[in-house]
Scaffold this active site. Sequence first.
Site, PDB file in Angstrom:
ATOM      1  N   LYS A  43      98.657   8.738  51.711  1.00 24.16           N
ATOM      2  CA  LYS A  43      97.465   8.032  51.250  1.00 24.16           C
ATOM      3  C   LYS A  43      97.589   6.521  51.459  1.00 24.16           C
ATOM      4  CE  LYS A  43      96.553  11.712  47.941  1.00 24.16           C
ATOM      5  NZ  LYS A  43      95.757  12.518  48.870  1.00 24.16           N
ATOM      6  N   ALA A  65      91.792  12.704  54.131  1.00 21.63           N
ATOM      7  CA  ALA A  65      91.874  11.240  54.139  1.00 21.63           C
ATOM      8  C   ALA A  65      90.521  10.542  54.063  1.00 21.63           C
ATOM      9  CB  ALA A  65      92.658  10.724  55.347  1.00 21.63           C
ATOM     10  N   ALA A  66      89.461  11.283  53.746  1.00 23.20           N
ATOM     11  CA  ALA A  66      88.158  10.620  53.573  1.00 23.20           C
ATOM     12  C   ALA A  66      88.221   9.627  52.406  1.00 23.20           C
ATOM     13  CB  ALA A  66      87.065  11.656  53.336  1.00 23.20           C
ATOM     14  N   GLY A  67      88.898  10.025  51.338  1.00 19.24           N
ATOM     15  CA  GLY A  67      89.044   9.111  50.202  1.00 19.24           C
ATOM     16  C   GLY A  67      89.854   7.873  50.566  1.00 19.24           C
ATOM     17  N   ASP A  68      90.832   8.050  51.420  1.00 17.96           N
ATOM     18  CA  ASP A  68      91.638   6.896  51.862  1.00 17.96           C
ATOM     19  C   ASP A  68      90.786   5.937  52.697  1.00 17.96           C
ATOM     20  OD1 ASP A  68      93.739   8.252  50.660  1.00 17.96           O
ATOM     21  OD2 ASP A  68      94.302   9.236  52.539  1.00 17.96           O
ATOM     22  N   ASN A 100     103.574   9.524  55.297  1.00 17.13           N
ATOM     23  CA  ASN A 100     104.058  10.888  55.540  1.00 17.13           C
ATOM     24  C   ASN A 100     103.890  11.256  57.000  1.00 17.13           C
ATOM     25  OD1 ASN A 100     104.406  11.326  52.746  1.00 17.13           O
ATOM     26  ND2 ASN A 100     102.319  12.113  52.519  1.00 17.13           N
ATOM     27  N   GLY A 129      82.144  12.824  46.220  1.00  9.76           N
ATOM     28  CA  GLY A 129      82.156  13.551  47.492  1.00  9.76           C
ATOM     29  C   GLY A 129      80.830  13.441  48.214  1.00  9.76           C
ATOM     30  N   ASN A 165      97.328   5.738  55.333  1.00 14.49           N
ATOM     31  CA  ASN A 165      95.946   5.966  55.789  1.00 14.49           C
ATOM     32  C   ASN A 165      95.048   4.795  55.381  1.00 14.49           C
ATOM     33  OD1 ASN A 165      96.763   8.491  56.704  1.00 14.49           O
ATOM     34  ND2 ASN A 165      96.062   9.559  54.869  1.00 14.49           N
TER      35      ASN A 165
HETATM   36  O1  RIB Z   1      94.755  11.700  51.497  1.00 18.82           O
HETATM   37  C1  RIB Z   1      95.256  12.430  52.570  1.00 18.82           C
HETATM   38  C2  RIB Z   1      96.756  12.329  52.628  1.00 18.82           C
HETATM   39  O2  RIB Z   1      97.297  12.985  51.503  1.00 18.82           O
HETATM   40  C3  RIB Z   1      97.394  12.991  53.808  1.00 18.82           C
HETATM   41  O3  RIB Z   1      97.522  12.132  54.914  1.00 18.82           O
HETATM   42  C4  RIB Z   1      98.727  13.482  53.270  1.00 18.82           C
HETATM   43  O4  RIB Z   1      99.832  12.871  53.850  1.00 18.82           O
HETATM   44  C5  RIB Z   1      98.656  13.269  51.776  1.00 18.82           C
HETATM   45  O5  RIB Z   1      99.383  12.175  51.389  1.00 18.82           O
END
Ligand code: RIB
Length: 304
Positions: free
Chosen positions: A39, A248-251, A10, A221, A42
């Site tokens: 996601k 994006a911490a989870g990513d 995105n 978390g 990232n």
């Molecule tokens: O996990 C964060 C992401 O969620 C963002 O970068 C956004 O694009 C959404 O996809």
Amino acid sequence: MAVVVLGSINMDLTTYVPRLPAPGETLFGSAFITVPGGKGFNQAVAAGRLGVPTQFIGRVGDDAFGKGVLEMVAHEPVDISGILVDPDSGTGLAVISVDDAAENAIIVISGANMAHDGLEVARTRDALQSAKVLLLQMESPLSASLAAAQVARELGAIVILDPAPAKPLPPDAYQLCHIMTPNELETEVLVGFRPTNRQEAAEAAEILCERGLATAVIKLGSQGVYYQSATESGFVQPFRVNAIDTVAAGDAFNGGLAVALAEGKPLAEAIRWGAAAGALATTKPGASSAMPTRTELEQLLAKN
Ligand code: RIB
């Protein structure tokens, strides 16, 4: 490639606000940034910056956001030759607000991400020939992701699904994926209750494993991470950092987990890598822009 990521990319349009607005309210923000996100992408940047060969498979639209995002991601240590430019869809967008407590709210317009089909599965098959790990999320069609998971299993790769954003999964998803990494909200969608502590996370993990999942990783978390497989279970304490933006911490977690597993580290250590990467991502603004380097991650691990 050691790690292959199939998923969303995105353009993130991110505002920083004192607090998230109430319905009907107009707020003044303090800053605005435009960064590549999604996601899937990232997670690819997270893995690439941690130093393993990584390929991303996805789609953008043939529009200004698509051109912009491709220019902005060109410098990342990720093979982006598997990104298709789709003339019939718009580029995925995410409209994001981050408040002073570092919490976020995200609205995604999927665009080309939801147009994935057999082309992405074929590109993933090519990329997976020497891969150790396939990373999947749920911002692109689940049918294509599960078809890619089937291919990955046949080729001997570990399949990790981040069930985000969450929706109930078909029964075969639990057998096709080796690892799932839901956070508290996503766990609630999958099992019917939101775990708030280690005991409840263990109960949720047990339900996921009873459905056929080999390894459940429940992200709580700032409380830490619970994990369970057929042979082991445990809890990884959170890393304490100065969080300014949790996007994006989870990513980052999944990127760190994938790299450690691709390098042959044991599950408990790999989850520490994920937790450290996730914590570090909260210390910088933005999504893919916030992914840590290997040096940063090793320094945090060494201090804890
Ligand atoms: O996990 C964060 C992401 O969620 C963002 O970068 C956004 O694009 C959404 O996809």
